[in-house]
Design an enzyme around this catalytic site. Structure first.
Site, PDB file in Angstrom:
ATOM      1  CG  HIS A  69      -1.838  -1.161   1.284  1.00 38.43           C
ATOM      2  ND1 HIS A  69      -3.035  -1.196   0.594  1.00 38.43           N
ATOM      3  CD2 HIS A  69      -1.723  -2.361   1.911  1.00 38.43           C
ATOM      4  CE1 HIS A  69      -3.622  -2.369   0.813  1.00 38.43           C
ATOM      5  NE2 HIS A  69      -2.847  -3.086   1.608  1.00 38.43           N
ATOM      6  CB  SER A  70       4.508   1.626  -0.334  1.00 37.92           C
ATOM      7  OG  SER A  70       5.428   2.659  -0.528  1.00 37.92           O
ATOM      8  CG  ASN A  71       1.211   6.931   0.748  1.00 41.36           C
ATOM      9  OD1 ASN A  71       0.214   6.423   0.231  1.00 41.36           O
ATOM     10  ND2 ASN A  71       1.203   7.405   1.986  1.00 41.36           N
TER      11      ASN A  71
END
Ligand SMILES: *Cc1c(COP(=O)(O)O)cnc(C)c1O
Length: 309
Positions: A69-71
């Site tokens: 889910h990394s920005n």
């Protein structure tokens, strides 16, 4: 590329007043989430000098690390597409390799930008800082410019120093969310000695304070560890309801991993009398809104309310 970064910088990300509290306390927000629709918030700041350096040294590829889910993965994939770098994302979670139906919106987005995704076990992922492992990746993918997990290095901190400008001298407190601490360090470096910079940790960590001390020589800061909600990306009903109330009231969407916990913490500290009379507080909206869709899927599974966005 220089024009892109300078142009967005001078667009003058607005400071907006959110609310006045008792005792003349004012809360303002800096809308870094509006910097760019895809390379958003602090990830824009952290990539700026790294990408300029990669271009200067004629790298064709960027490689970095992150969770599903990394920005940072989303921003790196978007920036690679914008500036013609090949991008490689080393993603924690080997089980995702053969299960596209389980991919988060972030991973689907990264792939749609052309990012080459390599799924690795948690054990392999832990080698991300080892030189030997990086050499192995170079044999696999060819040469690349390495951007560390979360995007934090000296050039990233330099970019984050540009979050704060001359017109922010009026604030007594500057508050930001902390993952690796790179963003906090940049803000501390460009703050004035009379300002206090407060980091709100998004994770449970005993060593974060020491890590931040290594990134800055200044002492006008503190790290608050009371609002991580039991750990990184952990949420509860109270937090989700706070985020939804906040967006209803102020028309500003917060993300559940970083800025939601940050603003929750600031409101709570104001209530508890942590800030003196007539304080002017600036909170940095570091972006991260791309993660909401993925979080909403998890919330739905758990039968919790969704984040309205
Ligand atoms: C990555 C991220 C942070 C944490 O930044 P660090 O420099 O790693 O401390 C904070 N807010 C948002 C929205 C982020 O995406």
């Amino acid at each position: 590329m220089q024009d892109f970064f300078e142009g967005a910088n001078s667009q003058n990300v607005p400071n907006q007043v959110i609310a006045e509290f008792n005792k003349g306390i004012q809360l303002w927000i800096k809308r870094e989430d509006l910097l760019h629709p895809e390379v958003s918030g602090n990830k824009f700041r952290k990539l700026k000098y790294n990408l300029l350096e990669a271009k200067r040294r004629n790298f064709q590829s960027l490689l970095t690390f992150g969770g599903a889910h990394s920005n940072h993965i989303a921003a790196t994939a978007a920036a690679g597409k914008l500036f013609n770098f090949k991008t490689i994302g080393i993603i924690r979670g080997e089980e995702l390799e053969s299960a596209v139906e389980k991919w988060s919106p972030t991973l689907k987005y990264a792939r749609s930008c052309g990012m080459n995704l390599l799924f690795v076990s948690r054990e392999e992922y832990r080698k991300k800082d080892s030189e030997e492992y990086i050499e192995k990746l170079k044999r696999k993918f060819g040469n690349f410019y390495l951007v560390p997990e979360g995007g934090t290095n000296d050039l990233a901190i330099q970019g984050c120093e540009e979050i704060i400008n001359i017109s922010d001298k009026q604030f007594d407190f500057i508050c930001t969310s902390v993952g690796t601490g790179g963003t906090l360090a940049g803000i501390i470096n460009s703050s004035s000695a009379l300002q206090k910079v407060i980091g709100f940790s998004a994770l449970k960590s005993d060593y974060l304070k020491d890590e931040i001390s290594k990134m800055t020589n200044r002492e006008n800061w503190e790290l608050i560890l009371d609002y991580h909600f039991e750990g990184y990306a952990r949420v509860n009903k109270e937090l989700i309801e706070f985020i939804n109330d906040f967006s209803k009231k102020y028309k500003i969407i917060l993300d559940p991993v970083y800025t939601g916990k940050l603003v929750f913490g600031i409101f709570d500290l104001i209530k508890k009398g942590h800030f003196p009379e007539n304080s002017k507080i600036l909170v940095i909206h570091t972006g991260g809104l791309q993660g909401i869709e993925g979080m909403n899927r998890l919330l739905k599974k758990k039968g919790l309310p969704q984040i309205v966005h």
